[in-house]
Design a protein around this motif. Structure first.
Motif, PDB file in Angstrom:
ATOM      1  N   GLY A 107       0.809  -1.217   0.000  1.00 28.27           N
ATOM      2  CA  GLY A 107       0.000   0.000   0.000  1.00 28.27           C
ATOM      3  C   GLY A 107       0.840   1.264   0.000  1.00 28.27           C
ATOM      4  O   GLY A 107       0.324   2.371   0.112  1.00 28.27           O
ATOM      5  N   PHE A 108       2.167   1.084  -0.143  1.00 28.57           N
ATOM      6  CA  PHE A 108       3.045   2.245  -0.321  1.00 28.57           C
ATOM      7  C   PHE A 108       3.230   2.437  -1.831  1.00 28.57           C
ATOM      8  O   PHE A 108       2.695   1.678  -2.630  1.00 28.57           O
ATOM      9  CB  PHE A 108       4.417   1.988   0.321  1.00 28.57           C
ATOM     10  CG  PHE A 108       4.374   1.782   1.800  1.00 28.57           C
ATOM     11  CD1 PHE A 108       4.000   2.795   2.651  1.00 28.57           C
ATOM     12  CD2 PHE A 108       4.721   0.553   2.344  1.00 28.57           C
ATOM     13  CE1 PHE A 108       3.978   2.596   4.028  1.00 28.57           C
ATOM     14  CE2 PHE A 108       4.708   0.343   3.712  1.00 28.57           C
ATOM     15  CZ  PHE A 108       4.338   1.374   4.551  1.00 28.57           C
ATOM     16  N   GLY A 109       4.014   3.456  -2.203  1.00 23.85           N
ATOM     17  CA  GLY A 109       4.355   3.612  -3.610  1.00 23.85           C
ATOM     18  C   GLY A 109       3.186   3.971  -4.495  1.00 23.85           C
ATOM     19  O   GLY A 109       3.108   3.563  -5.644  1.00 23.85           O
ATOM     20  N   ALA A 110       2.243   4.726  -3.946  1.00 24.10           N
ATOM     21  CA  ALA A 110       1.091   5.147  -4.738  1.00 24.10           C
ATOM     22  C   ALA A 110       1.403   6.417  -5.532  1.00 24.10           C
ATOM     23  O   ALA A 110       0.562   6.915  -6.265  1.00 24.10           O
ATOM     24  CB  ALA A 110      -0.108   5.380  -3.831  1.00 24.10           C
ATOM     25  N   GLY A 111       2.601   6.940  -5.365  1.00 24.38           N
ATOM     26  CA  GLY A 111       2.954   8.165  -6.078  1.00 24.38           C
ATOM     27  C   GLY A 111       2.321   9.397  -5.470  1.00 24.38           C
ATOM     28  O   GLY A 111       2.085  10.398  -6.143  1.00 24.38           O
ATOM     29  N   MET A 112       2.033   9.322  -4.173  1.00 19.22           N
ATOM     30  CA  MET A 112       1.392  10.457  -3.500  1.00 19.22           C
ATOM     31  C   MET A 112       2.295  11.122  -2.467  1.00 19.22           C
ATOM     32  O   MET A 112       1.943  12.159  -1.919  1.00 19.22           O
ATOM     33  CB  MET A 112       0.112   9.981  -2.786  1.00 19.22           C
ATOM     34  CG  MET A 112      -0.983   9.516  -3.730  1.00 19.22           C
ATOM     35  SD  MET A 112      -2.304   8.672  -2.828  1.00 19.22           S
ATOM     36  CE  MET A 112      -3.094  10.061  -2.005  1.00 19.22           C
ATOM     37  N   GLY A 113       3.424  10.511  -2.201  1.00 18.92           N
ATOM     38  CA  GLY A 113       4.276  10.960  -1.094  1.00 18.92           C
ATOM     39  C   GLY A 113       4.754  12.400  -1.237  1.00 18.92           C
ATOM     40  O   GLY A 113       4.476  13.248  -0.381  1.00 18.92           O
ATOM     41  N   LEU A 114       5.474  12.677  -2.324  1.00 23.20           N
ATOM     42  CA  LEU A 114       5.999  14.034  -2.504  1.00 23.20           C
ATOM     43  C   LEU A 114       4.857  15.036  -2.658  1.00 23.20           C
ATOM     44  O   LEU A 114       4.925  16.153  -2.121  1.00 23.20           O
ATOM     45  CB  LEU A 114       6.931  14.091  -3.720  1.00 23.20           C
ATOM     46  CG  LEU A 114       8.294  13.404  -3.559  1.00 23.20           C
ATOM     47  CD1 LEU A 114       9.039  13.381  -4.894  1.00 23.20           C
ATOM     48  CD2 LEU A 114       9.150  14.100  -2.500  1.00 23.20           C
ATOM     49  N   ALA A 115       3.796  14.621  -3.372  1.00 17.59           N
ATOM     50  CA  ALA A 115       2.648  15.519  -3.569  1.00 17.59           C
ATOM     51  C   ALA A 115       2.009  15.863  -2.219  1.00 17.59           C
ATOM     52  O   ALA A 115       1.660  17.016  -1.970  1.00 17.59           O
ATOM     53  CB  ALA A 115       1.637  14.863  -4.504  1.00 17.59           C
ATOM     54  N   ASN A 116       1.889  14.873  -1.357  1.00 14.47           N
ATOM     55  CA  ASN A 116       1.338  15.129  -0.019  1.00 14.47           C
ATOM     56  C   ASN A 116       2.249  16.049   0.796  1.00 14.47           C
ATOM     57  O   ASN A 116       1.775  16.903   1.547  1.00 14.47           O
ATOM     58  CB  ASN A 116       1.146  13.814   0.751  1.00 14.47           C
ATOM     59  CG  ASN A 116      -0.184  13.147   0.444  1.00 14.47           C
ATOM     60  OD1 ASN A 116      -1.059  13.754  -0.161  1.00 14.47           O
ATOM     61  ND2 ASN A 116      -0.322  11.907   0.870  1.00 14.47           N
ATOM     62  N   MET A 117       3.559  15.847   0.668  1.00 12.22           N
ATOM     63  CA  MET A 117       4.496  16.686   1.416  1.00 12.22           C
ATOM     64  C   MET A 117       4.351  18.148   0.996  1.00 12.22           C
ATOM     65  O   MET A 117       4.385  19.060   1.824  1.00 12.22           O
ATOM     66  CB  MET A 117       5.939  16.187   1.203  1.00 12.22           C
ATOM     67  CG  MET A 117       6.217  14.909   1.976  1.00 12.22           C
ATOM     68  SD  MET A 117       7.522  13.864   1.271  1.00 12.22           S
ATOM     69  CE  MET A 117       8.955  14.747   1.731  1.00 12.22           C
TER      70      MET A 117
END
Lengths: 144, 111
Positions: A107-117
């Motif tokens: 459930g990681f690696g959805a491509g949302m991490g940097l965008a969320n940051m």
């Protein structure tokens, strides 16, 4: 408004260690809560730190999270030693990810991490060198 | 509405947290992508998911989730259960599919 620093500390994050993923963000959240920081600021700091921590665990060999808290703002600096990001603009796009299938299955690696940051911080900057590492600086300000 | 009423109504199996069911539920969130849950769930939500690995507890704890419902009879991994105990996060299991669990809880919260 006072500019005095209420907290200044570093936290190490080990690359590849999913077992402990989230522990640093949890500690940081508790530190900010104990300092009596505004709850919205604590909530946003927890989100961006968690994402940063997961990125280090997922991609880097190791990383460091530097937390500096002032009465009305929090500054979070991330630096890691790892593969770096060749195309930052592409990496910032929501949904883009280079995560492995195993990481995605969790459930990681959805491509949302940097965008969320970026979304949850008031100030966001990122620099990276391929085969060296990535640095992210985020500031979160108290809204009222 | 507290978690206990939801557990009773949906006949959820309590894998951990029998003592932590008095917590008030503010709403629900459905998701298996952890970034989605981190960004968009709210404090006091019930989190409905199929993920069973231990990282769900870190996410739930960070977001102050009221409890996690694992759907379709998914059982938590052993480390997940251990982490749930450490963090005090209720871990519940339903045999129903996620759609039905979400629908029933939604109806209870929005009668």
């Amino acid at each position: 408004m006072s500019e005095e620093t209420k907290y200044d500390g570093h936290f190490a994050v080990e690359g590849g260690n999913f077992r402990n993923a989230g522990q640093v963000s949890s500690r940081i959240k508790n530190i900010l809560k104990d300092l009596g920081c505004d709850s919205d600021m604590v909530r946003r700091a927890a989100i961006v730190t968690y994402e940063a921590e997961i990125n280090i665990v997922s991609y880097a060999r190791k990383g460091l999270i530097h937390l500096r808290a002032k009465p009305d703002s929090v500054r979070i600096e991330i630096s890691d030693e790892g593969p770096g990001i060749a195309d930052i603009e592409l990496a910032m796009q929501e949904g883009y990810s280079t995560a492995s299938p195993i990481v995605r299955e969790m459930g990681f690696g959805a491509g949302m991490g940097l965008a969320n940051m970026k979304r949850f911080s008031d100030n966001f900057s990122i620099t990276s060198r391929v085969n060296e590492g990535t640095q992210v600086v985020m500031q979160i300000d108290q809204v009222h | 509405m507290n978690l206990e009423l939801i557990v009773e109504s949906l006949k959820l199996r309590v894998r951990y947290g029998a003592k932590n069911l008095k917590r008030e539920v503010t709403g629900g969130f459905v998701g298996d992508l952890l970034s989605d849950v981190i960004a968009n769930s709210q404090e006091g939500n019930v989190w409905i998911t199929r993920q069973i690995h231990q990282n769900i507890i870190a996410v739930a704890s960070l977001k102050e989730i009221a409890g996690i419902v694992l759907v379709q009879g998914s059982e938590p991994a052993a480390e997940t259960l251990a982490r749930a105990e450490q963090e005090g996060i209720p871990l519940l299991v339903s045999d129903l599919p996620g759609f039905e669990v979400a629908g029933r809880i939604y109806k209870m919260l929005n009668p």
